[in-house]
Write an enzyme that holds these catalytic residues in place. Structure first.
Site, PDB file in Angstrom:
ATOM      1  N   LYS A 110      18.731  15.157  91.830  1.00  0.00           N
ATOM      2  CA  LYS A 110      19.986  15.886  91.716  1.00  0.00           C
ATOM      3  C   LYS A 110      19.600  17.277  91.250  1.00  0.00           C
ATOM      4  O   LYS A 110      18.886  17.418  90.278  1.00  0.00           O
ATOM      5  CB  LYS A 110      20.914  15.254  90.667  1.00  0.00           C
ATOM      6  CG  LYS A 110      21.075  13.760  90.799  1.00  0.00           C
ATOM      7  CD  LYS A 110      22.155  13.247  89.884  1.00  0.00           C
ATOM      8  CE  LYS A 110      21.762  13.082  88.460  1.00  0.00           C
ATOM      9  NZ  LYS A 110      20.792  12.112  88.072  1.00  0.00           N
ATOM     10  N   MET A 162      15.482  25.054  82.140  1.00  0.00           N
ATOM     11  CA  MET A 162      16.637  25.413  82.969  1.00  0.00           C
ATOM     12  C   MET A 162      17.297  26.701  82.469  1.00  0.00           C
ATOM     13  O   MET A 162      18.487  26.718  82.151  1.00  0.00           O
ATOM     14  CB  MET A 162      17.659  24.251  82.976  1.00  0.00           C
ATOM     15  CG  MET A 162      17.104  22.999  83.621  1.00  0.00           C
ATOM     16  SD  MET A 162      18.066  21.522  83.292  1.00  0.00           S
ATOM     17  CE  MET A 162      17.379  20.978  81.723  1.00  0.00           C
ATOM     18  N   ASP A 200      12.507  12.100  91.408  1.00  0.00           N
ATOM     19  CA  ASP A 200      13.394  13.243  91.248  1.00  0.00           C
ATOM     20  C   ASP A 200      12.982  14.356  92.202  1.00  0.00           C
ATOM     21  O   ASP A 200      11.869  14.367  92.720  1.00  0.00           O
ATOM     22  CB  ASP A 200      13.314  13.762  89.799  1.00  0.00           C
ATOM     23  CG  ASP A 200      14.113  12.877  88.853  1.00  0.00           C
ATOM     24  OD1 ASP A 200      14.882  12.033  89.340  1.00  0.00           O
ATOM     25  OD2 ASP A 200      13.953  13.043  87.627  1.00  0.00           O
TER      26      ASP A 200
HETATM   27  C1  LIG Z   1      15.745  18.446  84.403  1.00  0.00           C
HETATM   28  S1  LIG Z   1      14.509  19.379  83.547  1.00  0.00           S
HETATM   29  C2  LIG Z   1      13.188  18.219  83.564  1.00  0.00           C
HETATM   30  C3  LIG Z   1      12.074  18.602  82.628  1.00  0.00           C
HETATM   31  C4  LIG Z   1      10.872  17.675  82.751  1.00  0.00           C
HETATM   32  N1  LIG Z   1      11.218  16.340  82.352  1.00  0.00           N
HETATM   33  C5  LIG Z   1       9.672  18.154  81.949  1.00  0.00           C
HETATM   34  O1  LIG Z   1       9.276  17.492  81.004  1.00  0.00           O
HETATM   35  O2  LIG Z   1       9.108  19.207  82.298  1.00  0.00           O
HETATM   36  C6  LIG Z   1      14.040  20.498  84.818  1.00  0.00           C
HETATM   37  C7  LIG Z   1      13.569  21.827  84.245  1.00  0.00           C
HETATM   38  O3  LIG Z   1      12.250  21.696  83.738  1.00  0.00           O
HETATM   39  C8  LIG Z   1      11.540  22.899  83.935  1.00  0.00           C
HETATM   40  N2  LIG Z   1      10.413  22.634  84.838  1.00  0.00           N
HETATM   41  C9  LIG Z   1      10.049  21.438  85.333  1.00  0.00           C
HETATM   42  N3  LIG Z   1       8.961  21.557  86.095  1.00  0.00           N
HETATM   43  C10 LIG Z   1       8.635  22.872  86.076  1.00  0.00           C
HETATM   44  C11 LIG Z   1       7.601  23.643  86.682  1.00  0.00           C
HETATM   45  N4  LIG Z   1       6.658  23.073  87.447  1.00  0.00           N
HETATM   46  N5  LIG Z   1       7.587  24.966  86.453  1.00  0.00           N
HETATM   47  C12 LIG Z   1       8.505  25.560  85.659  1.00  0.00           C
HETATM   48  N6  LIG Z   1       9.490  24.890  85.068  1.00  0.00           N
HETATM   49  C13 LIG Z   1       9.557  23.562  85.275  1.00  0.00           C
HETATM   50  C14 LIG Z   1      12.531  23.876  84.555  1.00  0.00           C
HETATM   51  O4  LIG Z   1      13.174  24.573  83.514  1.00  0.00           O
HETATM   52  C15 LIG Z   1      13.476  22.933  85.259  1.00  0.00           C
HETATM   53  O5  LIG Z   1      14.723  23.535  85.535  1.00  0.00           O
END
Ligand SMILES: C[S@@+](CC[C@H](N)C(=O)[O-])C[C@H]1O[C@@H](n2cnc3c(N)ncnc32)[C@H](O)[C@@H]1O
Length: 258
Positions: free
Chosen positions: A61, A177, A39
């Site tokens: 995406k 998000m 991803d």
């Molecule tokens: C599609 S979701 C995936 C979440 C992921 N599977 C998880 O467990 O962290 C993507 C969202 O996760 C959060 N996110 C993921 N990685 C991040 C990071 N390193 N710092 C801050 N927010 C993060 C944000 O809100 C981002 O828009």
């Protein structure tokens, strides 16, 4: 990867970005996978752990701007596995949190492809660790509510009335998000009955060198600058002792007092 064994798809959690936060199993699979389908949020240092002969494909995406559709991702996983290649489907954080895991598992199961899920550190837990705060605290919060803000892409979900009821008492709200309209989200939560004084923290790029942390109260989010992406929003009394880098303080916003 395993000569003679049936090819498999591994859903691997890449954690928030820092390679040191990978599990040992994730690290090993990334290094051994024949194909890495990753991803957008998976960090470059983690992708660089792929073997030199591995085929590495970004199937990310962002905000619905689909370079590749979900159906194409499903087809890629299936066709590589059917050709006997072990596939690492590498997802940011943990694959089970907002990671389309259910749809991908269904596609593999329908195609009769073997798979395994390898957990990763989700952004909320990584953020809490960086802030040195618990997400639950027996003195104030016995529940965690994980929701998706989904405003980054301009889509209105309007779930705040439901969330407000739930966080009124003893719940830590975690918004993945959260989008850029934090003041709108804050206003709707306050209108729906959440205390304006509840500690609220935005953490962007958790665990990366460019990480940013901003702590305030719920009404202080009115003054929060546009947050960098990706970011996560934590709201709850359990966070009151968090150690954030930055606090919001200006004439219009409340300043947290601890
Ligand atoms: C599609 S979701 C995936 C979440 C992921 N599977 C998880 O467990 O962290 C993507 C969202 O996760 C959060 N996110 C993921 N990685 C991040 C990071 N390193 N710092 C801050 N927010 C993060 C944000 O809100 C981002 O828009």
């Amino acid at each position: 990867m395993n000569p003679g064994a049936e090819a498999k798809v591994y859903f691997v959690g890449a954690g928030p970005g820092d390679p040191e936060l990978l599990t040992v199993k994730a690290h090993s699979l990334i290094g051994r996978g024949d194909v890495i389908l990753h991803d957008d949020l998976v960090s470059a240092p983690i992708i660089s752990l792929a073997g030199t002969n591995a085929r590495v494909v970004n199937v990310g995406k962002r905000c619905g701007a689909k370079a590749i559709t979900q159906e194409e991702i499903n087809r890629l996983m299936i066709s590589f596995a059917q050709r006997g290649m072990d596939v690492v489907r590498l997802k940011g954080g943990d694959p089970s949190i907002f990671g389309r895991l259910g749809e991908e598992i269904t596609a593999l199961a329908d195609a009769g492809i073997a798979f395994e899920v390898v957990p990763g550190i989700t952004a909320a837990v990584a953020a809490a660790a960086r802030l040195a705060t618990p997400l639950t605290d027996r003195r104030s919060s016995s529940k965690i509510l994980i929701v998706s803000g989904h405003r980054a892409c301009g889509t209105e979900r309007g779930g705040e009335k439901e969330w407000a009821k739930l966080i009124a008492e003893d719940t830590t709200l975690v918004v993945y998000m959260p989008g850029s309209d934090l003041s709108g989200l804050s206003r709707r939560l306050i209108e729906a009955g959440t205390s304006p004084e509840i500690p609220s923290i935005v953490v962007s790029n958790v665990s990366a060198p460019q990480e940013q942390q901003l702590m305030t109260t719920l009404d202080g989010l009115f003054c929060a600058p546009v947050n960098a992406s990706p970011s996560i929003l934590l709201i709850g009394w359990a966070l009151r002792g968090a150690k954030a880098h930055e606090f919001i303080e200006n004439e219009f916003c409340r300043v947290p007092v601890y």
